[in-house]
Design a protein around this motif. Structure first.
Motif, PDB file in Angstrom:
ATOM      1  N   GLU A 106      66.836  50.330  -3.865  1.00  0.00           N
ATOM      2  CA  GLU A 106      68.060  50.794  -3.193  1.00  0.00           C
ATOM      3  C   GLU A 106      68.929  49.631  -2.725  1.00  0.00           C
ATOM      4  O   GLU A 106      70.116  49.549  -3.048  1.00  0.00           O
ATOM      5  CB  GLU A 106      67.676  51.687  -2.017  1.00  0.00           C
ATOM      6  CG  GLU A 106      68.877  52.308  -1.311  1.00  0.00           C
ATOM      7  CD  GLU A 106      68.477  53.211  -0.160  1.00  0.00           C
ATOM      8  OE1 GLU A 106      69.354  53.520   0.668  1.00  0.00           O
ATOM      9  OE2 GLU A 106      67.299  53.594  -0.071  1.00  0.00           O
TER      10      GLU A 106
ATOM     11  N   ARG B   9      70.867  47.081  -5.265  1.00  0.00           N
ATOM     12  CA  ARG B   9      72.164  47.345  -5.886  1.00  0.00           C
ATOM     13  C   ARG B   9      73.243  46.403  -5.367  1.00  0.00           C
ATOM     14  O   ARG B   9      74.183  46.063  -6.093  1.00  0.00           O
ATOM     15  CB  ARG B   9      72.550  48.803  -5.671  1.00  0.00           C
ATOM     16  CG  ARG B   9      71.721  49.767  -6.531  1.00  0.00           C
ATOM     17  CD  ARG B   9      71.810  51.192  -6.012  1.00  0.00           C
ATOM     18  NE  ARG B   9      71.250  52.174  -6.924  1.00  0.00           N
ATOM     19  CZ  ARG B   9      69.948  52.404  -7.087  1.00  0.00           C
ATOM     20  NH1 ARG B   9      69.067  51.695  -6.391  1.00  0.00           N
ATOM     21  NH2 ARG B   9      69.533  53.323  -7.933  1.00  0.00           N
TER      22      ARG B   9
ATOM     23  N   ASP C 230      75.363  44.170  -7.886  1.00  0.00           N
ATOM     24  CA  ASP C 230      76.828  44.161  -7.884  1.00  0.00           C
ATOM     25  C   ASP C 230      77.366  42.736  -7.829  1.00  0.00           C
ATOM     26  O   ASP C 230      78.281  42.369  -8.576  1.00  0.00           O
ATOM     27  CB  ASP C 230      77.358  44.948  -6.683  1.00  0.00           C
ATOM     28  CG  ASP C 230      77.173  46.448  -6.827  1.00  0.00           C
ATOM     29  OD1 ASP C 230      76.950  46.923  -7.959  1.00  0.00           O
ATOM     30  OD2 ASP C 230      77.253  47.151  -5.794  1.00  0.00           O
TER      31      ASP C 230
ATOM     32  N   ALA D 243      67.569  56.066 -12.470  1.00  0.00           N
ATOM     33  CA  ALA D 243      68.823  56.086 -11.712  1.00  0.00           C
ATOM     34  C   ALA D 243      69.723  54.928 -12.107  1.00  0.00           C
ATOM     35  O   ALA D 243      70.936  55.096 -12.299  1.00  0.00           O
ATOM     36  CB  ALA D 243      68.525  56.045 -10.217  1.00  0.00           C
ATOM     37  N   LEU D 244      69.138  53.730 -12.240  1.00  0.00           N
ATOM     38  CA  LEU D 244      69.942  52.556 -12.572  1.00  0.00           C
ATOM     39  C   LEU D 244      70.516  52.636 -13.976  1.00  0.00           C
ATOM     40  O   LEU D 244      71.632  52.162 -14.236  1.00  0.00           O
ATOM     41  CB  LEU D 244      69.090  51.287 -12.424  1.00  0.00           C
ATOM     42  CG  LEU D 244      68.833  50.849 -10.985  1.00  0.00           C
ATOM     43  CD1 LEU D 244      67.732  49.800 -10.937  1.00  0.00           C
ATOM     44  CD2 LEU D 244      70.107  50.298 -10.350  1.00  0.00           C
TER      45      LEU D 244
ATOM     46  N   GLU E  16      71.539  55.270 -15.467  1.00  0.00           N
ATOM     47  CA  GLU E  16      72.711  56.134 -15.385  1.00  0.00           C
ATOM     48  C   GLU E  16      73.893  55.395 -14.764  1.00  0.00           C
ATOM     49  O   GLU E  16      75.033  55.538 -15.200  1.00  0.00           O
ATOM     50  CB  GLU E  16      72.383  57.378 -14.562  1.00  0.00           C
ATOM     51  CG  GLU E  16      71.392  58.322 -15.221  1.00  0.00           C
ATOM     52  CD  GLU E  16      71.968  58.998 -16.451  1.00  0.00           C
ATOM     53  OE1 GLU E  16      73.198  59.220 -16.478  1.00  0.00           O
ATOM     54  OE2 GLU E  16      71.197  59.286 -17.381  1.00  0.00           O
ATOM     55  N   GLU E  17      73.591  54.603 -13.724  1.00  0.00           N
ATOM     56  CA  GLU E  17      74.651  53.912 -12.989  1.00  0.00           C
ATOM     57  C   GLU E  17      75.194  52.702 -13.748  1.00  0.00           C
ATOM     58  O   GLU E  17      76.387  52.383 -13.641  1.00  0.00           O
ATOM     59  CB  GLU E  17      74.108  53.429 -11.635  1.00  0.00           C
ATOM     60  CG  GLU E  17      73.654  54.520 -10.699  1.00  0.00           C
ATOM     61  CD  GLU E  17      72.890  53.957  -9.516  1.00  0.00           C
ATOM     62  OE1 GLU E  17      72.953  52.724  -9.289  1.00  0.00           O
ATOM     63  OE2 GLU E  17      72.214  54.741  -8.820  1.00  0.00           O
ATOM     64  N   ARG E  18      74.315  52.005 -14.482  1.00  0.00           N
ATOM     65  CA  ARG E  18      74.674  50.713 -15.083  1.00  0.00           C
ATOM     66  C   ARG E  18      74.241  50.694 -16.544  1.00  0.00           C
ATOM     67  O   ARG E  18      73.282  49.997 -16.915  1.00  0.00           O
ATOM     68  CB  ARG E  18      74.004  49.569 -14.311  1.00  0.00           C
ATOM     69  CG  ARG E  18      74.362  49.572 -12.830  1.00  0.00           C
ATOM     70  CD  ARG E  18      73.452  48.670 -12.016  1.00  0.00           C
ATOM     71  NE  ARG E  18      73.692  48.850 -10.602  1.00  0.00           N
ATOM     72  CZ  ARG E  18      74.603  48.159  -9.893  1.00  0.00           C
ATOM     73  NH1 ARG E  18      75.328  47.243 -10.500  1.00  0.00           N
ATOM     74  NH2 ARG E  18      74.775  48.409  -8.618  1.00  0.00           N
TER      75      ARG E  18
END
Length: 333
Positions: A103, A106, A110, A137-138, A140-142
Protein backbone atom coordinates in the motif's frame (compact mmCIF):
# COMPACT_ATOMS: atom_id res chain seq x y z
CA UNK A 1 -4.41 -9.82 -13.12
CA UNK A 2 -4.44 -13.60 -13.04
CA UNK A 3 -1.14 -15.48 -13.02
CA UNK A 4 -1.07 -18.43 -15.41
CA UNK A 5 1.37 -21.35 -15.33
CA UNK A 6 3.89 -19.31 -17.32
CA UNK A 7 3.73 -16.47 -14.82
CA UNK A 8 2.06 -14.13 -17.30
CA UNK A 9 -1.09 -12.06 -17.09
CA UNK A 10 -3.69 -10.74 -19.44
CA UNK A 11 -1.85 -7.41 -19.64
CA UNK A 12 0.79 -6.69 -22.28
CA UNK A 13 3.58 -6.53 -19.69
CA UNK A 14 4.89 -9.79 -18.18
CA UNK A 15 4.22 -10.43 -14.51
CA UNK A 16 5.70 -13.32 -12.61
CA UNK A 17 5.42 -14.87 -9.16
CA UNK A 18 8.44 -16.96 -8.21
CA UNK A 19 8.57 -19.20 -5.16
CA UNK A 20 11.87 -19.66 -3.35
CA UNK A 21 9.92 -20.69 -0.27
CA UNK A 22 7.27 -23.39 -0.42
CA UNK A 23 4.58 -24.11 2.12
CA UNK A 24 6.57 -27.18 3.11
CA UNK A 25 9.71 -25.06 3.60
CA UNK A 26 7.78 -22.78 5.91
CA UNK A 27 6.35 -25.73 7.80
CA UNK A 28 9.80 -27.28 8.30
CA UNK A 29 11.19 -23.94 9.44
CA UNK A 30 8.30 -23.57 11.88
CA UNK A 31 8.92 -27.08 13.21
CA UNK A 32 12.60 -26.32 13.85
CA UNK A 33 11.94 -22.93 15.45
CA UNK A 34 9.04 -24.24 17.56
CA UNK A 35 11.09 -27.16 18.85
CA UNK A 36 14.05 -24.92 19.69
CA UNK A 37 12.16 -21.91 21.02
CA UNK A 38 9.51 -23.68 23.06
CA UNK A 39 12.11 -25.95 24.65
CA UNK A 40 14.29 -22.98 25.62
CA UNK A 41 14.28 -21.11 28.90
CA UNK A 42 12.87 -18.50 28.56
CA UNK A 43 10.59 -19.64 25.72
CA UNK A 44 10.44 -17.75 22.41
CA UNK A 45 9.04 -17.84 18.88
CA UNK A 46 10.07 -15.73 15.84
CA UNK A 47 7.45 -13.16 14.77
CA UNK A 48 7.35 -14.26 11.12
CA UNK A 49 4.85 -16.96 12.05
CA UNK A 50 2.22 -14.32 12.82
CA UNK A 51 1.74 -13.79 9.12
CA UNK A 52 -0.61 -16.44 7.89
CA UNK A 53 -3.62 -15.04 6.02
CA UNK A 54 -5.43 -14.10 9.23
CA UNK A 55 -2.29 -12.63 10.75
CA UNK A 56 -1.69 -10.50 7.65
CA UNK A 57 -5.27 -9.22 7.83
CA UNK A 58 -4.90 -8.37 11.50
CA UNK A 59 -1.64 -6.52 10.90
CA UNK A 60 -3.28 -4.41 8.19
CA UNK A 61 -5.97 -3.57 10.75
CA UNK A 62 -3.28 -2.65 13.31
CA UNK A 63 -1.75 -0.16 10.89
CA UNK A 64 -5.04 1.77 10.87
CA UNK A 65 -5.41 1.98 14.66
CA UNK A 66 -5.18 5.44 16.29
CA UNK A 67 -2.44 4.25 18.68
CA UNK A 68 -0.27 2.83 15.90
CA UNK A 69 1.58 5.90 14.66
CA UNK A 70 4.44 4.21 12.68
CA UNK A 71 2.46 3.44 9.52
CA UNK A 72 0.78 6.82 9.11
CA UNK A 73 3.98 8.68 10.03
CA UNK A 74 6.00 6.65 7.54
CA UNK A 75 3.35 7.25 4.87
CA UNK A 76 3.52 11.00 5.49
CA UNK A 77 7.31 10.95 5.22
CA UNK A 78 7.11 9.00 1.97
CA UNK A 79 4.53 11.41 0.59
CA UNK A 80 6.79 14.36 1.42
CA UNK A 81 10.17 12.91 0.43
CA UNK A 82 9.65 10.09 -2.09
CA UNK A 83 10.66 12.38 -4.96
CA UNK A 84 13.99 13.22 -3.34
CA UNK A 85 14.56 9.57 -2.45
CA UNK A 86 13.90 8.54 -6.06
CA UNK A 87 16.36 11.11 -7.41
CA UNK A 88 19.08 10.11 -4.95
CA UNK A 89 18.59 6.39 -5.57
CA UNK A 90 18.52 6.62 -9.36
CA UNK A 91 16.94 3.17 -9.36
CA UNK A 92 15.46 1.19 -12.23
CA UNK A 93 14.08 -1.48 -9.89
CA UNK A 94 12.26 -1.22 -6.57
CA UNK A 95 12.79 -4.38 -4.52
CA UNK A 96 10.73 -4.40 -1.33
CA UNK A 97 11.42 -6.83 1.51
CA UNK A 98 8.30 -7.83 3.44
CA UNK A 99 6.05 -6.05 0.95
CA UNK A 100 2.68 -7.23 2.33
CA UNK A 101 -0.13 -5.27 0.67
CA UNK A 102 2.31 -2.84 -1.04
CA UNK A 103 0.00 0.00 0.00
CA UNK A 104 2.61 2.58 1.03
CA UNK A 105 4.89 1.40 -1.75
CA UNK A 106 2.72 3.16 -4.31
CA UNK A 107 4.21 6.48 -3.18
CA UNK A 108 7.69 5.21 -4.04
CA UNK A 109 6.50 3.70 -7.30
CA UNK A 110 4.96 7.04 -8.29
CA UNK A 111 8.16 8.92 -7.49
CA UNK A 112 10.44 6.45 -9.26
CA UNK A 113 8.17 6.45 -12.31
CA UNK A 114 8.19 10.26 -12.35
CA UNK A 115 12.00 10.18 -12.19
CA UNK A 116 11.83 8.30 -15.48
CA UNK A 117 13.91 5.22 -14.65
CA UNK A 118 11.59 2.64 -13.07
CA UNK A 119 11.02 -0.55 -15.06
CA UNK A 120 10.34 -3.25 -12.46
CA UNK A 121 8.85 -3.78 -9.02
CA UNK A 122 10.02 -6.84 -7.05
CA UNK A 123 7.80 -7.40 -3.98
CA UNK A 124 9.17 -10.05 -1.60
CA UNK A 125 7.08 -11.68 1.11
CA UNK A 126 6.60 -15.02 2.87
CA UNK A 127 2.87 -14.90 2.09
CA UNK A 128 1.99 -15.98 -1.45
CA UNK A 129 -1.63 -14.88 -0.95
CA UNK A 130 -0.59 -11.36 0.07
CA UNK A 131 1.75 -11.12 -2.91
CA UNK A 132 -0.86 -12.36 -5.36
CA UNK A 133 -3.48 -9.88 -4.11
CA UNK A 134 -1.02 -6.97 -4.22
CA UNK A 135 0.24 -7.86 -7.68
CA UNK A 136 -3.30 -8.21 -9.05
CA UNK A 137 -4.14 -4.71 -7.87
CA UNK A 138 -0.88 -3.20 -9.14
CA UNK A 139 -1.24 -4.83 -12.56
CA UNK A 140 -4.60 -3.12 -12.96
CA UNK A 141 -3.24 0.22 -11.77
CA UNK A 142 0.12 0.14 -13.60
CA UNK A 143 -0.14 -1.93 -16.79
CA UNK A 144 3.28 -0.75 -17.98
CA UNK A 145 5.19 -1.89 -14.89
CA UNK A 146 6.91 -5.28 -14.82
CA UNK A 147 5.96 -7.12 -11.63
CA UNK A 148 8.33 -9.83 -10.43
CA UNK A 149 7.01 -11.08 -7.09
CA UNK A 150 9.05 -13.51 -5.01
CA UNK A 151 7.78 -15.73 -2.21
CA UNK A 152 10.86 -15.85 0.00
CA UNK A 153 12.26 -15.52 3.50
CA UNK A 154 14.69 -12.63 3.22
CA UNK A 155 16.72 -14.07 6.09
CA UNK A 156 17.58 -16.95 3.75
CA UNK A 157 17.20 -15.82 0.15
CA UNK A 158 18.74 -12.34 -0.20
CA UNK A 159 21.43 -13.50 -2.61
CA UNK A 160 18.81 -15.18 -4.83
CA UNK A 161 16.52 -12.18 -5.28
CA UNK A 162 16.23 -10.70 -8.79
CA UNK A 163 18.51 -7.89 -9.94
CA UNK A 164 17.13 -6.84 -13.35
CA UNK A 165 18.73 -3.41 -13.07
CA UNK A 166 19.98 -0.86 -10.55
CA UNK A 167 17.95 -1.44 -7.39
CA UNK A 168 16.47 0.49 -4.51
CA UNK A 169 15.94 -2.10 -1.77
CA UNK A 170 13.25 -1.03 0.71
CA UNK A 171 12.62 -2.41 4.19
CA UNK A 172 9.82 -0.32 5.64
CA UNK A 173 7.63 -0.50 8.73
CA UNK A 174 10.64 -0.56 11.08
CA UNK A 175 10.98 -4.27 10.34
CA UNK A 176 14.69 -3.92 11.07
CA UNK A 177 13.68 -3.48 14.71
CA UNK A 178 12.58 -7.13 14.88
CA UNK A 179 16.27 -8.06 15.11
CA UNK A 180 18.37 -7.61 18.22
CA UNK A 181 21.72 -5.84 17.79
CA UNK A 182 23.76 -8.94 16.78
CA UNK A 183 20.94 -10.03 14.47
CA UNK A 184 20.85 -6.59 12.83
CA UNK A 185 24.58 -6.68 12.27
CA UNK A 186 24.30 -10.03 10.48
CA UNK A 187 21.24 -8.97 8.50
CA UNK A 188 22.62 -5.61 7.33
CA UNK A 189 25.89 -7.24 6.30
CA UNK A 190 23.99 -9.88 4.31
CA UNK A 191 21.95 -7.15 2.59
CA UNK A 192 25.14 -5.26 1.74
CA UNK A 193 26.77 -8.43 0.41
CA UNK A 194 23.76 -9.03 -1.87
CA UNK A 195 23.89 -5.50 -3.33
CA UNK A 196 25.98 -4.03 -6.12
CA UNK A 197 28.03 -0.87 -5.44
CA UNK A 198 25.89 2.21 -5.96
CA UNK A 199 22.60 0.50 -5.18
CA UNK A 200 20.53 1.99 -2.35
CA UNK A 201 18.86 0.74 0.82
CA UNK A 202 15.80 2.54 2.22
CA UNK A 203 14.87 1.80 5.84
CA UNK A 204 11.96 2.88 7.97
CA UNK A 205 13.07 3.22 11.60
CA UNK A 206 10.94 3.79 14.69
CA UNK A 207 12.81 6.12 17.04
CA UNK A 208 13.20 6.08 20.83
CA UNK A 209 10.46 8.14 22.46
CA UNK A 210 8.10 8.23 25.45
CA UNK A 211 7.58 4.62 26.67
CA UNK A 212 3.88 5.27 27.23
CA UNK A 213 3.36 6.11 23.57
CA UNK A 214 5.39 3.07 22.54
CA UNK A 215 3.52 0.60 24.75
CA UNK A 216 0.14 1.93 23.60
CA UNK A 217 1.11 1.28 19.97
CA UNK A 218 1.58 -2.42 20.82
CA UNK A 219 -1.31 -2.78 23.28
CA UNK A 220 -4.22 -0.95 21.64
CA UNK A 221 -7.53 -0.36 23.37
CA UNK A 222 -9.46 -2.39 20.78
CA UNK A 223 -7.36 -5.49 21.43
CA UNK A 224 -6.34 -6.01 17.80
CA UNK A 225 -2.64 -6.41 18.63
CA UNK A 226 -3.56 -8.91 21.33
CA UNK A 227 -5.49 -10.96 18.77
CA UNK A 228 -2.55 -10.67 16.37
CA UNK A 229 -0.17 -11.95 19.04
CA UNK A 230 -2.46 -14.82 20.04
CA UNK A 231 -2.80 -15.79 16.38
CA UNK A 232 0.66 -17.38 16.71
CA UNK A 233 -0.96 -20.08 18.86
CA UNK A 234 -3.59 -20.73 16.20
CA UNK A 235 -0.77 -21.14 13.66
CA UNK A 236 0.93 -23.69 15.92
CA UNK A 237 -2.33 -25.55 16.50
CA UNK A 238 -3.10 -25.77 12.79
CA UNK A 239 0.40 -26.38 11.44
CA UNK A 240 1.88 -28.61 14.15
CA UNK A 241 -1.27 -30.28 15.49
CA UNK A 242 -0.77 -28.54 18.83
CA UNK A 243 -3.46 -28.10 21.47
CA UNK A 244 -2.77 -24.59 22.77
CA UNK A 245 -5.82 -23.01 24.38
CA UNK A 246 -5.51 -19.35 23.28
CA UNK A 247 -7.97 -18.37 26.02
CA UNK A 248 -5.37 -19.58 28.53
CA UNK A 249 -2.86 -16.91 27.47
CA UNK A 250 -2.90 -13.12 27.51
CA UNK A 251 -1.06 -10.53 25.46
CA UNK A 252 1.66 -8.40 27.08
CA UNK A 253 3.63 -5.50 25.60
CA UNK A 254 6.53 -4.29 27.76
CA UNK A 255 9.15 -1.56 27.29
CA UNK A 256 12.70 -2.81 27.99
CA UNK A 257 14.56 0.33 29.08
CA UNK A 258 18.05 -1.18 28.96
CA UNK A 259 17.67 -2.57 25.44
CA UNK A 260 15.39 0.27 24.24
CA UNK A 261 12.84 -2.07 22.71
CA UNK A 262 9.25 -3.21 23.00
CA UNK A 263 8.89 -6.90 23.83
CA UNK A 264 5.65 -8.66 22.95
CA UNK A 265 4.90 -11.74 24.98
CA UNK A 266 2.17 -14.26 25.63
CA UNK A 267 1.63 -14.98 29.34
CA UNK A 268 0.17 -18.26 30.58
CA UNK A 269 -2.85 -17.56 32.77
CA UNK A 270 -2.53 -20.93 34.49
CA UNK A 271 -0.22 -23.94 34.59
CA UNK A 272 -0.80 -25.93 31.44
CA UNK A 273 0.68 -28.74 29.38
CA UNK A 274 0.71 -28.44 25.58
CA UNK A 275 1.22 -31.26 23.11
CA UNK A 276 2.64 -30.58 19.65
CA UNK A 277 1.83 -33.88 17.99
CA UNK A 278 3.63 -33.07 14.76
CA UNK A 279 6.85 -32.73 16.80
CA UNK A 280 6.11 -35.52 19.28
CA UNK A 281 6.82 -32.84 21.88
CA UNK A 282 5.16 -31.93 25.19
CA UNK A 283 5.75 -28.48 26.70
CA UNK A 284 4.79 -27.32 30.21
CA UNK A 285 3.94 -23.72 31.04
CA UNK A 286 3.89 -22.52 34.63
CA UNK A 287 1.25 -20.06 35.77
CA UNK A 288 2.52 -16.62 34.70
CA UNK A 289 5.27 -17.99 32.43
CA UNK A 290 6.03 -15.80 29.42
CA UNK A 291 6.59 -16.70 25.77
CA UNK A 292 8.51 -14.02 23.84
CA UNK A 293 6.95 -13.55 20.41
CA UNK A 294 8.40 -10.30 19.07
CA UNK A 295 11.10 -7.72 19.62
CA UNK A 296 10.59 -4.22 18.29
CA UNK A 297 13.82 -2.31 18.83
CA UNK A 298 13.74 1.49 18.67
CA UNK A 299 16.56 3.53 17.22
CA UNK A 300 18.71 6.57 17.83
CA UNK A 301 20.24 8.34 14.86
CA UNK A 302 23.85 8.07 15.98
CA UNK A 303 23.82 4.36 16.77
CA UNK A 304 21.81 3.46 13.65
CA UNK A 305 24.27 5.42 11.50
CA UNK A 306 27.15 3.50 13.08
CA UNK A 307 25.44 0.17 12.35
CA UNK A 308 24.96 1.10 8.69
CA UNK A 309 28.58 2.20 8.33
CA UNK A 310 29.85 -0.98 9.96
CA UNK A 311 27.76 -3.05 7.54
CA UNK A 312 29.27 -1.36 4.48
CA UNK A 313 26.85 1.48 3.70
CA UNK A 314 27.70 5.13 3.11
CA UNK A 315 26.15 8.55 2.47
CA UNK A 316 23.13 7.98 4.72
CA UNK A 317 20.37 10.60 4.33
CA UNK A 318 17.72 11.03 7.03
CA UNK A 319 14.18 12.37 7.03
CA UNK A 320 12.09 12.62 10.21
CA UNK A 321 8.69 14.00 11.21
CA UNK A 322 8.47 17.18 13.35
CA UNK A 323 8.11 15.12 16.53
CA UNK A 324 11.12 12.95 15.59
CA UNK A 325 9.04 9.85 16.21
CA UNK A 326 10.04 8.03 13.03
CA UNK A 327 12.69 8.22 10.33
CA UNK A 328 13.34 7.22 6.75
CA UNK A 329 17.00 6.50 6.01
CA UNK A 330 18.53 6.12 2.55
CA UNK A 331 22.07 4.71 2.34
CA UNK A 332 24.30 3.68 -0.56
CA UNK A 333 26.18 0.42 -0.87
Amino acid sequence: MSLDTNGRTSTSVPSRLTSLLTDEDLRQSLKEDARTGLSASPKWLPPKYFYDQRGSELFEEITRLPEYYPTRTERTLLREHAGEIAELAGAEVLLELGSGSSEKTRLLLDALTHAGRLTTYVPVDVSSSALTQAMEALAEERPGLVLNGVVADFDQHLAQLPAPGRRLIALLGSTLGNYDRPGRERFLRSVADAMDPGESLLLGLDLVKDPGQLVAAYDDAAGVTAEFNLNALHVLNRSLRADFDPDGFRHLARWNTDEERIEMRLVAERSTRVELRELDLTIDFEDGEELLTELSCKFRRSSAADELTEAGFRDARWWTDPDEAYALVLAKR
